[in-house]
Design a protein around this motif. Structure first.
Motif, PDB file in Angstrom:
ATOM      1  N   UNK A   1     -28.963 -39.359 -57.760  1.00  0.00           N
ATOM      2  CA  UNK A   1     -30.271 -38.729 -57.809  1.00  0.00           C
ATOM      3  C   UNK A   1     -30.139 -37.216 -57.645  1.00  0.00           C
ATOM      4  N   UNK A   2     -29.258 -36.786 -56.769  1.00  0.00           N
ATOM      5  CA  UNK A   2     -29.015 -35.347 -56.613  1.00  0.00           C
ATOM      6  C   UNK A   2     -28.514 -34.745 -57.916  1.00  0.00           C
ATOM      7  N   UNK A   3     -27.626 -35.450 -58.601  1.00  0.00           N
ATOM      8  CA  UNK A   3     -27.100 -34.952 -59.872  1.00  0.00           C
ATOM      9  C   UNK A   3     -28.196 -34.839 -60.922  1.00  0.00           C
ATOM     10  N   UNK A   4     -29.079 -35.830 -60.966  1.00  0.00           N
ATOM     11  CA  UNK A   4     -30.189 -35.792 -61.920  1.00  0.00           C
ATOM     12  C   UNK A   4     -31.121 -34.624 -61.621  1.00  0.00           C
ATOM     13  N   UNK A   5     -31.416 -34.421 -60.360  1.00  0.00           N
ATOM     14  CA  UNK A   5     -32.321 -33.335 -59.990  1.00  0.00           C
ATOM     15  C   UNK A   5     -31.649 -31.965 -60.140  1.00  0.00           C
ATOM     16  N   UNK A   6     -30.333 -31.933 -60.025  1.00  0.00           N
ATOM     17  CA  UNK A   6     -29.624 -30.678 -60.280  1.00  0.00           C
ATOM     18  C   UNK A   6     -29.793 -30.264 -61.737  1.00  0.00           C
ATOM     19  N   UNK A   7     -29.809 -31.230 -62.644  1.00  0.00           N
ATOM     20  CA  UNK A   7     -30.033 -30.924 -64.057  1.00  0.00           C
ATOM     21  C   UNK A   7     -31.342 -30.177 -64.237  1.00  0.00           C
ATOM     22  N   UNK A   8     -32.391 -30.648 -63.577  1.00  0.00           N
ATOM     23  CA  UNK A   8     -33.693 -29.986 -63.672  1.00  0.00           C
ATOM     24  C   UNK A   8     -33.651 -28.602 -63.037  1.00  0.00           C
ATOM     25  N   UNK A   9     -32.968 -28.479 -61.906  1.00  0.00           N
ATOM     26  CA  UNK A   9     -32.880 -27.180 -61.234  1.00  0.00           C
ATOM     27  C   UNK A   9     -32.119 -26.165 -62.086  1.00  0.00           C
ATOM     28  N   UNK A  10     -31.069 -26.610 -62.747  1.00  0.00           N
ATOM     29  CA  UNK A  10     -30.311 -25.709 -63.610  1.00  0.00           C
ATOM     30  C   UNK A  10     -31.149 -25.261 -64.802  1.00  0.00           C
TER      31      UNK A  10
END
Length: 201
Positions: A102-111
């Motif tokens: 989930x952190x990886x998925x949300x990192x995509x959005x943050x990037x």
């Protein structure tokens, strides 16, 4: 009621610090109070940090909901810096508490939010905040952040904060992923920060 912007910011920071104290030194009843106080903070930047701190110490079944709430407080900002940089706190909590996918998925959005920041220095600062909170996790997080920085390595004029960020991460990552560092160095134009990195690698 604090009516001036500087006063509101200082007050929100004090409220966040109060939440941290309740969580750090309190008991379960204080955790509940900390959550109530975090939700009462009016400025999204500080509210999100406070909620993230509560999430870091909350029962396991509450972590996802609280980090989601923390990020939701950042959503809707007219400045993409806020959701991009502010995501550093809830994403670190997710990774720390075992929710790596989930952190990886949300990192995509943050990037994606970070790449939408038009000011080169502010974009670099947002990406460095993400790096500072996530680089100790061995799940490809820091590599993705560096790649996002490298996409703008040819920006002209390039802000000194961008070069500083590239310097710091390439030095840190040189022994961890030398192939990635070589690719980054290849697209990064010459400057004093690049020369400083090369001297340390």
């Amino acid at each position: 009621q604090v009516n001036n912007p500087i006063g509101r910011t200082a007050h929100a920071a004090q409220q966040r610090n109060r939440v941290v104290q309740l969580v750090r030194f309190g008991i379960k009843a204080d955790l509940d109070q900390a959550l109530r106080e975090a939700r009462a903070i009016s400025l999204p930047w500080y509210a999100s940090q406070a909620l993230s701190y509560v999430a870091a110490h909350a029962p396991a079944d509450e972590v996802i909901a609280l980090t989601t709430e923390a990020q939701d407080r950042l959503a809707g900002s007219p400045d993409p810096y806020t959701p991009a940089a502010g995501a550093a706190w809830p994403l670190a909590v997710l990774a720390d508490r075992g929710h790596v996918e989930l952190a990886a998925t949300r990192l995509t959005a943050a990037l994606a939010e970070a790449k939408a920041i038009t000011h080169d220095g502010s974009r670099a600062e947002a990406l460095m905040l993400l790096f500072a909170h996530l680089h100790t996790h061995n799940h490809g997080f820091w590599e993705r952040i560096l790649e996002a920085l490298a996409e703008f390595a040819g920006t002209s004029p390039r802000h000194w904060r961008h070069d500083r960020a590239l310097r710091d991460i390439t030095i840190w990552g040189a022994r961890r992923d030398p192939d990635l560092i070589r690719r980054v160095l290849a697209v990064w134009p010459d400057c004093r920060h690049k020369r400083a990195a090369l001297a340390r690698i």
